[in-house]
Design a protein around this motif. Structure first.
Motif, PDB file in Angstrom:
ATOM      1  N   ASP A 248       0.859  -1.181   0.000  1.00 41.58           N
ATOM      2  CA  ASP A 248       0.000   0.000   0.000  1.00 41.58           C
ATOM      3  C   ASP A 248       0.899   1.236   0.000  1.00 41.58           C
ATOM      4  O   ASP A 248       1.783   1.362   0.856  1.00 41.58           O
ATOM      5  N   ILE A 249       0.674   2.138  -0.928  1.00 38.66           N
ATOM      6  CA  ILE A 249       1.477   3.352  -1.038  1.00 38.66           C
ATOM      7  C   ILE A 249       0.541   4.556  -0.967  1.00 38.66           C
ATOM      8  O   ILE A 249      -0.458   4.621  -1.694  1.00 38.66           O
ATOM      9  N   SER A 250       0.851   5.494  -0.091  1.00 38.42           N
ATOM     10  CA  SER A 250      -0.022   6.653   0.105  1.00 38.42           C
ATOM     11  C   SER A 250       0.782   7.948   0.187  1.00 38.42           C
ATOM     12  O   SER A 250       1.998   7.931   0.293  1.00 38.42           O
ATOM     13  N   ASN A 251       0.051   9.054   0.127  1.00 39.53           N
ATOM     14  CA  ASN A 251       0.626  10.401   0.151  1.00 39.53           C
ATOM     15  C   ASN A 251       1.457  10.668  -1.097  1.00 39.53           C
ATOM     16  O   ASN A 251       2.477  11.352  -1.049  1.00 39.53           O
ATOM     17  N   VAL A 252       1.030  10.110  -2.218  1.00 39.00           N
ATOM     18  CA  VAL A 252       1.727  10.302  -3.486  1.00 39.00           C
ATOM     19  C   VAL A 252       1.300  11.628  -4.106  1.00 39.00           C
ATOM     20  O   VAL A 252       0.104  11.865  -4.301  1.00 39.00           O
ATOM     21  N   THR A 253       2.250  12.473  -4.399  1.00 37.10           N
ATOM     22  CA  THR A 253       1.952  13.747  -5.057  1.00 37.10           C
ATOM     23  C   THR A 253       2.520  13.798  -6.473  1.00 37.10           C
ATOM     24  O   THR A 253       1.940  14.441  -7.350  1.00 37.10           O
ATOM     25  N   ASN A 285       1.699   6.365  -9.601  1.00 39.38           N
ATOM     26  CA  ASN A 285       1.226   7.693  -9.984  1.00 39.38           C
ATOM     27  C   ASN A 285       0.107   8.229  -9.102  1.00 39.38           C
ATOM     28  O   ASN A 285      -0.361   9.346  -9.302  1.00 39.38           O
ATOM     29  N   ALA A 286      -0.327   7.442  -8.122  1.00 42.28           N
ATOM     30  CA  ALA A 286      -1.386   7.879  -7.206  1.00 42.28           C
ATOM     31  C   ALA A 286      -1.432   6.922  -6.032  1.00 42.28           C
ATOM     32  O   ALA A 286      -0.863   5.823  -6.085  1.00 42.28           O
ATOM     33  N   ASP A 287      -2.093   7.323  -4.966  1.00 43.10           N
ATOM     34  CA  ASP A 287      -2.273   6.435  -3.826  1.00 43.10           C
ATOM     35  C   ASP A 287      -2.956   5.150  -4.292  1.00 43.10           C
ATOM     36  O   ASP A 287      -3.870   5.180  -5.120  1.00 43.10           O
TER      37      ASP A 287
END
Length: 414
Positions: A248-253, A285-287
């Motif tokens: 899980d990858i989050s806080n992607v800007t 490229n996004a959460d």
């Protein structure tokens, strides 16, 4: 109007569950898109352009008036840090409310402890949380030239805002505001692997900065830290044809590439330190939920003690500082092309070459949602087995950032 960004993206599953709770009215409720990453939604927004004031915002183009709004329901998904604190009973809180000419800064406090504050976070079936303010009277005046609804998170940084739902005097939804950011993730066909053995994890790890890049460790033989070694019995990988890791990858800007790095710990053997067909890069490229794959030219031989495994990125980071982008390992699966029964686990050794030898817990792979952008390759990448920079001192100093993040409210323009 500029809004400070706290988090990015939305949880599609969380949003679906939130809408289910409003099922009786879902077909009658208008839905619009907006940037929710700062935890603030502008219903109308005063824009000063050479002295000209225009009203824009989520109400533009809808039949909803400011005076129709009597409440707000904010649906969020919490990350691993907040989830652990909630489970432990630690206090997490913030503010929820409105801002306009007629309301001023109207704030109520929230928490997860029932009755501790004005608003309590209520857990939905999908694991997301709703924060609700309801009333019988209109919140705003139709004469307001700016108006906002917002939720501030004071104690953690890992909230994903899924939806802001405006409520009428009876608590029914009159407008649903969804995130305008696309949900990230990737897919792959793993049907060539007839046996898929999910590995038992002892944690989710944490994203760190090492040698100027962001990564998350799965197995680090040179750092004595439990968050860098997520499996208790590494011999489960012996004999694998491939390994899939879901993160899980989050806080992607901003978009970046990520890929697995792997060494089986045997001299002059497998050392994948750059992306290749055997450990392909995935564009983040996004959460969302991303899966990475490592393929081996033959059944994996390994030295469990010295094996190295991580998900590396080309995202710049500052050593010694907690990265803004968060990564959590959710699943590790050993993949075998043969579905033959595994040999006696006690026979698994570093010299094993039996492709059907494994030491994991068998699961029904028919329910697996493991994804990957990997492409098949028959070629082996026998790259240099040079160990990467460990950055052990810097990594040991990295802690999970708990600094609060407050939404900057737009002030009335003159």
């Amino acid at each position: 109007m500029k809004i400070s960004k706290i988090l990015a993206g939305m949880s599609a599953a969380a949003l679906a569950a939130s809408m289910m709770s409003l099922a009786a009215f879902a077909d009658e409720t208008a839905t619009v898109k907006a940037d929710l990453t700062g935890g603030t939604v502008s219903l109308i927004d005063e824009k000063d352009d050479d002295g000209v004031v225009t009203k824009t915002g989520v109400l533009t183009g809808t039949n909803v008036k400011l005076s129709d709004v009597c409440g707000i329901d904010v649906n969020v998904t919490v990350g691993a840090d907040s989830a652990a604190k909630i489970e432990a009973g630690d206090w997490i809180g913030g503010g929820l409310g409105y801002n306009s000419e007629s309301t001023g800064w109207a704030s109520k406090e929230w928490s997860f402890q029932d009755g501790a504050k004005d608003v309590t976070g209520v857990k939905a079936a999908d694991g997301s949380y709703d924060f609700v303010l309801k009333g019988k009277d209109p919140v705003f005046a139709d004469t307001d030239t700016y108006a906002q609804v917002w939720l501030q998170n004071w104690t953690t940084k890992d909230f994903t805002f899924n939806a802001f739902t405006l409520l009428d005097k009876d608590g029914n939804p009159i407008l649903v505001v969804e995130s305008d950011k696309a949900q990230g993730g990737n897919t792959v066909d793993l049907s060539e692997y007839k046996k898929q053995t999910e590995v038992t994890l002892n944690g989710e790890g944490r994203s760190v900065s090492d040698s100027g890049k962001v990564r998350i460790n799965i197995k680090h033989p040179w750092v004595d830290d439990a968050t860098f070694n997520l499996v208790d019995d590494w011999s489960v990988f012996a004999g694998a044809d491939a390994i899939a890791v879901t993160v899980d990858i989050s806080n992607v800007t901003d978009a970046f590439n990520a890929y697995p790095c792997f060494s089986n710990g045997i001299e002059n053997s497998i050392g994948y330190w750059e992306a290749s067909d055997n450990n392909p890069a995935v564009t983040v490229n996004a959460d969302g939920t991303y899966t990475f794959i490592v393929k081996f030219p033959s059944a994996l031989e390994m030295d469990a003690k010295n094996m190295f495994f991580d998900i590396n990125t080309d995202l710049a980071g500052t050593d010694g500082e907690d990265p803004a982008v968060k990564m959590a390992v959710k699943k590790v699966v050993v993949l075998n092309k043969s579905d033959a029964e595994p040999a006696d686990p006690s026979e698994s050794t570093a010299d094993s070459t039996d492709s059907d030898e494994s030491k994991g817990v068998l699961v029904d792979s028919s329910d697996s949602k493991t994804n990957s952008a990997a492409t098949s390759s028959k070629a082996a990448n026998n790259a240099s087995n040079t160990n990467p920079s460990t950055g052990a001192a810097a990594l040991a100093a990295v802690g999970v950032a708990l600094a609060g993040a407050a939404v900057v409210a737009t002030k009335k323009r003159k």
